[in-house]
Design an enzyme around this catalytic site. Structure first.
Site, PDB file in Angstrom:
ATOM      1  N   ILE A  57      71.327  53.642   8.068  1.00  0.00           N
ATOM      2  CA  ILE A  57      70.614  53.044   9.185  1.00  0.00           C
ATOM      3  C   ILE A  57      69.267  52.557   8.660  1.00  0.00           C
ATOM      4  CG2 ILE A  57      69.598  53.453  11.475  1.00  0.00           C
ATOM      5  CD1 ILE A  57      72.092  55.987  10.213  1.00  0.00           C
ATOM      6  N   CYS A  58      68.871  51.342   9.092  1.00  0.00           N
ATOM      7  CA  CYS A  58      67.526  50.836   8.780  1.00  0.00           C
ATOM      8  C   CYS A  58      67.355  50.785   7.261  1.00  0.00           C
ATOM      9  CB  CYS A  58      66.513  51.742   9.485  1.00  0.00           C
ATOM     10  SG  CYS A  58      64.840  51.117   9.650  1.00  0.00           S
ATOM     11  N   THR A  59      66.202  51.172   6.748  1.00  0.00           N
ATOM     12  CA  THR A  59      65.955  51.100   5.310  1.00  0.00           C
ATOM     13  C   THR A  59      66.736  52.152   4.517  1.00  0.00           C
ATOM     14  OG1 THR A  59      63.955  52.395   5.707  1.00  0.00           O
ATOM     15  CG2 THR A  59      63.683  50.017   5.477  1.00  0.00           C
ATOM     16  N   GLY A  60      67.562  52.940   5.189  1.00  0.00           N
ATOM     17  CA  GLY A  60      68.480  53.826   4.464  1.00  0.00           C
ATOM     18  C   GLY A  60      69.384  53.048   3.518  1.00  0.00           C
TER      19      GLY A  60
END
Lengths: 219, 219
Positions: free
Chosen positions: B117-120
């Site tokens: 998720i996101c910058t993961g």
């Protein structure tokens, strides 16, 4: 989280009053009920400090499993400006827990705002804090909070309800929409919109639009 | 959480395989990135068990403040079927943390699905797991993950991207939409729709519809 964007959310001028947001936890709280709103307020650390509160100091397990560390206990809650009360399976027990109800009753008069998510409004009702007010709750468990006070005007079709300084949200994800409305009230609408964009969240701004009430046969 | 509704989400037949969902945490993870998806999967305890994992056993603090208890450490992760990797400010440090990258590399081959998720997705890219694949990330920090691998086809306009058994979501709240798509893949579409209704969440089902890419000038 984009760093440049984090700083763009910060106020260039010093913040006159940094508010403390208290998140009330109890065994079997609902994860998204509380962490949705805490995300929306928590991306603004120049404006808000988040503290978790519970009856006891031990970590508290959510209905879904993950456990959260407790910062403060009910017996020594410190100063709080806003209190958030989630729902979850544990509300059925907490509505009969004197420690929870006493904490809500004694804390409310000192707050700027009180907000509940999902069946968390049942705890507010059990504490008598919704008497004479309009409020809402989870659409699939709408009958339950009604058993806790006959002095509340329960609104079945509402994403969230504001009455004075008490906000009550519908089920789970509705708390995110409510928390952005609360943010707009605490700061301003522009920053609430920027937080929604920053978190890539499609904010449902109309508190009266509630498709889930209709799906549950309440609309 | 409505009790009657919880039971209505349970399968009447015994579940052949209960999956273990691992949630990877690190200092300064983003709250909603992980707790949105964990809500959606966690309301189905007959199908999924959630465990939190980190490099060390101590509780891990989110960017927003609240700390989560760790169930398992990277050195002894046990069996995992699905791994969720959130974003947050801490990804900048974790993308250079050998313990994190080694854990992701050694765990991925044993997984049924991996999701960020996101910058993961930057951590997945840094671990080389996205090489040769399509992926997405947070729209306001879209340049960062691109610095971590030149073998990834980064898709700017997407709510989430599926490529083989790897799902990558856009910023923060997009993870909720992705997790429902993952749920539909793991179980079926009907139960994913019921979970969205149960949590009163307006599921954005079209992974290619991404208003936030346009707002960030990427669309």
């Amino acid at each position: 989280m984009p760093e440049s964007s984090t700083s763009s959310l910060r106020k260039s001028q010093p913040v006159a009053q940094k508010r403390t947001i208290g998140a009330v936890l109890f065994p079997e709280f609902e994860l998204l009920d509380i962490f949705g709103p805490l995300e929306m307020l928590g991306v603004l650390p120049d404006y808000f400090e988040i503290v978790t509160l519970a009856e006891h100091a031990d970590p508290v397990a959510s209905t879904q499993g993950p456990q959260t560390v407790i910062d403060r206990i009910f017996a020594d809650p410190g100063e709080l400006d806003v209190l958030l009360v989630p729902g979850g399976r544990g509300t059925r027990r907490e509505a009969e827990n004197p420690a929870m109800l006493d904490f809500l009753r004694s804390t409310y008069p000192k707050l700027e705002y009180l907000a509940s998510i999902c069946t968390g409004s049942g705890l507010l009702a059990a504490a008598g804090l919704l008497d004479g007010r309009r409020a809402t709750s989870n659409k699939k468990a709408f009958a339950w909070p009604q058993t806790l006070s006959d002095k509340v005007s329960w609104i079945p079709e509402a994403r969230w309800v504001e009455d004075g300084n008490i906000f009550t949200a519908s089920g789970v994800a509705a708390g995110i929409d409510m928390s952005l409305a609360l943010l707009a009230t605490l700061l301003d609408d522009k920053i609430a919109r920027r937080v929604a964009e920053y978190t890539e969240y499609d904010w449902h701004r109309d508190s009266s639009s509630d498709p889930f009430a209709k799906l549950a046969g309440l609309g």
